[in-house]
Design an enzyme around this catalytic site. Structure first.
Site, PDB file in Angstrom:
ATOM      1  N   TYR A  25      -0.210 -20.162  15.897  1.00 53.02           N
ATOM      2  CA  TYR A  25       0.758 -20.314  14.804  1.00 53.02           C
ATOM      3  C   TYR A  25       1.153 -21.776  14.698  1.00 53.02           C
ATOM      4  CZ  TYR A  25       1.112 -15.285  14.633  1.00 53.02           C
ATOM      5  OH  TYR A  25       0.805 -13.961  14.490  1.00 53.02           O
ATOM      6  N   SER A  26       1.130 -22.298  13.468  1.00 53.38           N
ATOM      7  CA  SER A  26       1.582 -23.678  13.246  1.00 53.38           C
ATOM      8  C   SER A  26       3.070 -23.772  13.487  1.00 53.38           C
ATOM      9  CB  SER A  26       1.359 -24.066  11.782  1.00 53.38           C
ATOM     10  OG  SER A  26       0.070 -24.461  11.565  1.00 53.38           O
ATOM     11  N   CYS A  63      -3.559 -26.380   3.463  1.00 53.23           N
ATOM     12  CA  CYS A  63      -3.271 -25.373   4.483  1.00 53.23           C
ATOM     13  C   CYS A  63      -2.902 -24.039   3.834  1.00 53.23           C
ATOM     14  CB  CYS A  63      -2.115 -25.859   5.364  1.00 53.23           C
ATOM     15  SG  CYS A  63      -1.853 -24.845   6.826  1.00 53.23           S
ATOM     16  N   GLU A  66      -6.862 -26.805   6.875  1.00 50.61           N
ATOM     17  CA  GLU A  66      -6.631 -25.744   7.858  1.00 50.61           C
ATOM     18  C   GLU A  66      -6.420 -24.458   7.066  1.00 50.61           C
ATOM     19  OE1 GLU A  66      -4.781 -27.101  11.714  1.00 50.61           O
ATOM     20  OE2 GLU A  66      -3.284 -25.659  11.035  1.00 50.61           O
ATOM     21  N   TYR A  89      -7.266 -20.039   6.663  1.00 51.83           N
ATOM     22  CA  TYR A  89      -7.517 -18.851   7.485  1.00 51.83           C
ATOM     23  C   TYR A  89      -7.641 -17.616   6.619  1.00 51.83           C
ATOM     24  CZ  TYR A  89      -2.511 -19.830   7.037  1.00 51.83           C
ATOM     25  OH  TYR A  89      -1.284 -20.206   6.571  1.00 51.83           O
TER      26      TYR A  89
END
Ligand code: A2P
Length: 394
Positions: free
Chosen positions: A193-194, A352, A392, A394
């Site tokens: 987790y960022s 992101c 980044e 996902y």
């Protein structure tokens, strides 16, 4: 001397031991012991299948050797050996480098290429805590950022680390391992987790940090995190990430593009600038996509950040009666601003969030760059090499 060859290795200092590479490798060339995850030089054929799946980038290590490092040697490492000087190889080493670079460029295509940290970024600490020796944090706060009506539950979770040191820079992640075992009876793997707070803490000079977590249907770790109560203990590994970092140079200009919880690192970037360089820094421009205002994490606080510090383009896809808009659509509307930023070597781009947006965002960049006579791919590759282009998703 043996013919030089390029050996694929894994950086034990950065690897989080999630074993995703091992599960992905079609040749079973990747194995692990209690200490390290390693690559068998005799089996690896450079198919590169393991490269894009690694969450930390530790998989992306190469050394030119005349005798490959054995599995036992690699199991014993605490850090990677330096590249040895092999002297003049008559061009063989250079040819090897070119071949691997070409394969890597292909493998990294989907993830925005091989990332580099911005030149002025502070040096991150990585892998201070691992699965065998995690940090223990306590939940100091958890509250819902999105409305009940919006359907999506996104929570702001604050973790306090007491007297344990966990230095994180903006853009880094931490690993959370949900307790219990999976369907096969194996312990759960950690999820990254960022961190959404700046380096000096969610509250300045308190030893805490925040995460921005969306409850996913059937998501083991997001359900665990979203169900946590004040005072609960959480096992934490990390910190992780050595490239998606913000430049420390206050004159750097930041162009940030995100959807949903992809906004987490940008909250950290913005708070960092607010705390240390407010009014004296390069501009920050954000394109932020969500379904509706009440499902956009931090909608209220974000709107309070002055426009002169952060130019906000909040873009919504599901407001009844309003045409669907994605971040890449708004980028086209704002193409003059983006073209000007693309031409400025002080600009750093960060993308992101949802994987799906990557292609659309790239296409908008391409349209904008090429409309001003700038070749997009070449511009992007220069930015990436200079640590100014980061993806980044996902
Ligand atoms: P959509 O209304 O099509 O789902 P989420 O709420 O799932 O985290 O998504 C955040 C935002 O990203 C939503 O507005 C979602 O729109 C949008 N989105 C979904 N797919 C893409 C895409 N391919 N490119 C850009 N934005 C997208």
């Amino acid at each position: 001397m043996n013919k030089p060859l390029k050996q694929h290795l894994i950086d034990p200092e950065i690897c989080i031991r999630c074993y995703t590479c091992e599960m992905t490798c079609p040749l079973e060339a990747i194995t692990h012991d209690d200490n390290n995850v390693v690559v068998d030089a005799e089996k690896c054929n450079f198919c590169m299948d393991c490269i894009p799946v690694c969450p930390t980038g530790s998989i992306d290590e190469w050394r030119i050797v005349t005798t490959p490092y054995s599995l036992d040697e690699q199991f014993g490492w605490e850090d990677l050996p330096e590249q040895k000087d092999l002297g003049d190889s008559g061009g063989e080493v250079e040819a090897l480098d070119d071949t691997i670079e070409a394969l890597l460029a292909e493998a990294h295509k989907g993830a925005g290429g091989r990332s580099r940290a911005p030149a002025s970024a502070a040096k991150p600490t990585v892998n201070l805590y691992n699965l065998g020796k995690p940090a223990t944090a306590r939940v100091q706060g958890t509250y819902r950022l999105t409305s009940e009506e919006s359907g999506a539950e996104v929570r702001h979770i604050i973790l306090d680390f007491g007297n344990q040191s966990l230095p994180v820079l903006e853009g880094q992640s931490i690993g959370i391992t949900p307790p219990g075992v999976d369907a096969k009876g194996k312990p759960h793997l950690p999820r990254l987790y960022s961190v959404s707070s700046p380096r000096d803490g969610e509250r300045p000079h308190y030893n805490n940090l925040s995460l921005t977590v969306k409850r996913e249907d059937g998501g083991v770790c997001s359900t665990y995190l979203c169900d946590l109560k004040m005072g609960d203990e959480v096992k934490v590994t990390g910190p992780f990430g050595a490239t998606f970092l913000m430049p420390d140079d206050p004159s750097a200009r930041l162009l940030m593009i995100c959807t949903g919880t992809g906004s987490a690192p940008f909250r950290a970037f913005t708070m960092r600038r607010q705390r240390v360089a407010a009014g004296a820094s390069g501009d920050m421009v954000m394109f932020f996509g969500a379904r509706t205002p009440d499902s956009l994490p931090y909608f209220g606080p974000l709107n309070k950040v002055p426009e002169r510090l952060l130019k906000k383009h909040l873009v919504f896809s599901r407001i009844p009666g309003v045409a669907k808009e994605y971040v890449q659509d708004r980028m086209m509307v704002e193409q003059e601003v983006i073209a000007e930023m693309l031409a400025d070597p002080a600009t750093h781009i960060y993308i992101c969030g949802l994987k799906g947006m990557e292609q659309g965002v790239e296409q908008s960049f391409k349209n904008i760059a090429e409309s001003t006579g700038m070749p997009w791919e070449a511009t992007r590759d220069v930015m990436r090499d200079e640590g100014r282009y980061h993806v980044e998703t996902y």
